[in-house]
Enzyme design. Structure first.
Site, PDB file in Angstrom:
ATOM      1  N   LYS A   1       0.771  -1.153  -0.088  1.00 10.94           N
ATOM      2  CA  LYS A   1       0.123  -0.044  -0.039  1.00 10.94           C
ATOM      3  C   LYS A   1       0.935   1.289   0.035  1.00 10.94           C
ATOM      4  O   LYS A   1       1.809   1.357   0.700  1.00 10.94           O
ATOM      5  CB  LYS A   1      -0.977   0.058   1.162  1.00 10.94           C
TER       6      LYS A   1
ATOM      7  N   THR B   1      -8.323   8.262   8.468  1.00  4.36           N
ATOM      8  CA  THR B   1      -7.770   6.923   8.124  1.00  4.36           C
ATOM      9  C   THR B   1      -7.624   5.966   9.006  1.00  4.36           C
ATOM     10  O   THR B   1      -6.956   4.907   8.795  1.00  4.36           O
ATOM     11  CB  THR B   1      -6.507   7.427   7.472  1.00  4.36           C
TER      12      THR B   1
ATOM     13  N   GLY C   1      -8.153   2.838  10.907  1.00  6.70           N
ATOM     14  CA  GLY C   1      -8.831   1.344  10.439  1.00  6.70           C
ATOM     15  C   GLY C   1      -8.833   1.005   9.009  1.00  6.70           C
ATOM     16  O   GLY C   1      -9.145   0.227   8.418  1.00  6.70           O
ATOM     17  N   THR C   2      -7.956   1.944   8.104  1.00  9.64           N
ATOM     18  CA  THR C   2      -7.915   1.496   6.688  1.00  9.64           C
ATOM     19  C   THR C   2      -7.408   0.185   6.163  1.00  9.64           C
ATOM     20  O   THR C   2      -7.834  -0.535   5.533  1.00  9.64           O
ATOM     21  CB  THR C   2      -7.155   2.820   5.897  1.00  9.64           C
ATOM     22  N   GLY C   3      -6.233  -0.066   7.075  1.00  7.76           N
ATOM     23  CA  GLY C   3      -5.573  -1.271   6.937  1.00  7.76           C
ATOM     24  C   GLY C   3      -6.578  -2.511   7.172  1.00  7.76           C
ATOM     25  O   GLY C   3      -6.420  -3.434   6.382  1.00  7.76           O
ATOM     26  N   CYS C   4      -7.082  -2.585   8.348  1.00  4.20           N
ATOM     27  CA  CYS C   4      -8.118  -3.461   8.749  1.00  4.20           C
ATOM     28  C   CYS C   4      -9.119  -3.622   7.835  1.00  4.20           C
ATOM     29  O   CYS C   4      -9.728  -4.879   7.370  1.00  4.20           O
ATOM     30  CB  CYS C   4      -8.758  -3.219   9.938  1.00  4.20           C
TER      31      CYS C   4
END
Length: 481
Positions: free
Chosen positions: A177, A210, A212-215
């Site tokens: 990412k 942003t 929690g974007t990865g989760c």
């Protein structure tokens, strides 16, 4: 009925709802799955940071996983916060055992968006042993750097190089990412173990929210992959869905720090969960053999190199004039049934363009009254008029789209490859015109919007209308006097 994917999140909790299992369950539901959760850690956190972490005994996680595996079908697993070595060992043993899962997405959560550490430093080495059991790993720039033991990437070349190292080292796909890159855009790269790479482009979305974007991305990826069985398309769809959630994040107004993304953004807009078959780009991929036939057609080849006879071109233009007159009426009808004022205005303007601009060019080259329609012209118009008579907005939009898209694609390439003094330059330039290119993009966008709202049965009708129109385009190019 399409089977609903059952997706298990193995992750920590976030009582503020923006990250961890709470974000995972929202993402799974938004992307069409049934979500389950095995909790690895309890956190006290909000949008400003993490205040406390409690890791239950490993046996509690073992019991959760075993209970689920004994009773529920698990189509995919998303792994998030693992906290410590003992937790990693439990998950690794479960995945390697008979109860594992057919698809595993690992989000290597090392540090929260707030900067708080979520994996104990002494456990980072244990994470390496878990990576080969995943299908896809989804690190951000700092996580990728930590996993390969390098400084954080600053450019896309550095990002892709590190992703290739990680993919080759562990035999795993890496969705690297690019949100932390020093760039105005925000590219992501899906790298396969053999080094093959697919880039996903996009402008950076201007929002501080942003959390929690990865989760959210990793759980969306697991869900869509379980439904689509295609990692490239799953990554593309998950990423597009998350970008929509980021764009809508400001309106949630949650907390005073880095707030969460809006997991329900598509639902609020009336769209259904992400599906490959609902993407116009997938229809374009599906008609690749038809497009290749058009490129090889003797008429198109001779038109491109300028060797096409005047007689053949005159026949083509005469039939095109017949076609465009009826096509303009179909576009006008589509404008009448479009659901929004902006869309109605677009189709109406496109109908006028057929008459005012393109027909003027035809009249300058072909004298006399329009001829009788050829069998190919009659068949194509019959298809469009039947779609118009049915009164289904989505189907009609899909049916008229190939005339925009194929002509933009073919005409633009022929115009740019043509030599000075090309005998048909004026016609080719019509389809290389920026205004036509913009109109094509807008036609795709309106059709795409309709597809996102269509159920599976309506989508199949839309796709069939698109494919049939593409076949008629091929026959129209191939017709002879």
């Amino acid at each position: 009925m399409t089977r609903v994917p059952h997706v298990l999140s193995i992750a920590g909790s976030d009582p503020s709802g923006g990250a961890g299992i709470q974000a995972d369950l929202k993402s799974i539901a938004a992307c069409g799955g049934y979500g389950m959760a095995a909790i690895t850690a309890l956190t006290a956190q909000n949008t400003r940071g993490v205040q406390a972490v409690h890791v239950p005994p490993p046996g509690v996680l073992v019991a959760q996983l075993d209970a689920l595996a004994a009773d529920v079908r698990i189509d995919a697993v998303k792994i998030g916060m693992l906290a410590d070595r003992a937790t990693i060992d439990v998950v690794r043993g479960w995945l390697a055992g008979p109860s594992g899962a057919p698809r595993v997405v690992l989000d290597p959560v090392l540090v929260a968006t707030s900067g708080d550490r979520l994996l104990r430093a002494e456990a980072e080495g244990a994470l390496d042993a878990l990576l080969p059991l995943a299908d896809v790993v989804t690190p951000n720039v700092p996580e990728l750097a930590a996993l390969v033991g390098a400084p954080g990437a600053r450019t896309r070349d550095e990002l892709s190089a590190q992703a290739r190292i990680l993919a080759a080292r562990h035999g795993v796909r890496v969705l690297a990412k690019g949100g932390h890159l020093d760039s105005a855009d925000c590219p992501d790269a899906l790298v396969h173990p053999g080094g093959e790479m697919v880039w996903f482009e996009g402008d950076r979305i201007d929002t501080p929210h942003t959390h929690g974007t990865g989760c959210s991305l990793s759980s969306a990826l697991a869900t869509i992959a379980a439904a689509e069985a295609d990692w490239v398309w799953a990554a593309r769809l998950a990423r597009d869905w998350l970008r929509g959630a980021l764009a809508a994040a400001d309106a949630l107004d949650v907390g005073h720090g880095s707030g969460p993304v809006d997991h329900a953004h598509a639902h609020r807009a009336g769209a259904l969960p992400p599906r490959r078959r609902a993407e116009c780009a997938s229809w374009w991929e599906d008609i690749a053999p038809i497009r290749a036939d058009i490129d090889r057609d003797p008429f198109v080849v001779a038109l491109g190199d300028g060797s096409l006879s005047q007689e053949r071109f005159a026949h083509y233009l005469a039939q095109d004039a017949v076609y465009l007159g009826a096509y303009a009426r179909v576009l006008a009808g589509l404008g009448e049934i479009a659901p929004s004022a902006d869309e109605r205005a677009f189709w109406a303007a496109s109908a006028r363009a057929c008459v005012e601009t393109e027909m003027a060019l035809h009249r300058s080259r072909v004298a006399g009254d329009p001829p009788e329609p050829s069998p190919e012209t009659r068949a194509y118009l019959g298809h469009l008029e039947a779609a118009a008579a049915a009164g289904d907005h989505g189907v009609l939009a899909a049916a008229v789209l190939p005339c925009f898209w194929i002509y933009d694609d073919v005409g633009r390439r022929l115009a740019r490859a043509s030599r000075p003094g090309h005998p048909y330059e004026d016609w080719l330039q019509t389809y290389d015109d920026p205004a036509f290119r913009d109109a094509t993009r807008e036609a795709i966008a309106w059709t795409q919007r309709a597809a996102h709202r269509a159920d599976d049965a309506a989508l199949e009708r839309m796709r069939e209308a698109f494919v049939v129109s593409a076949r008629h385009e091929r026959a129209f190019f191939a017709q002879r006097p």
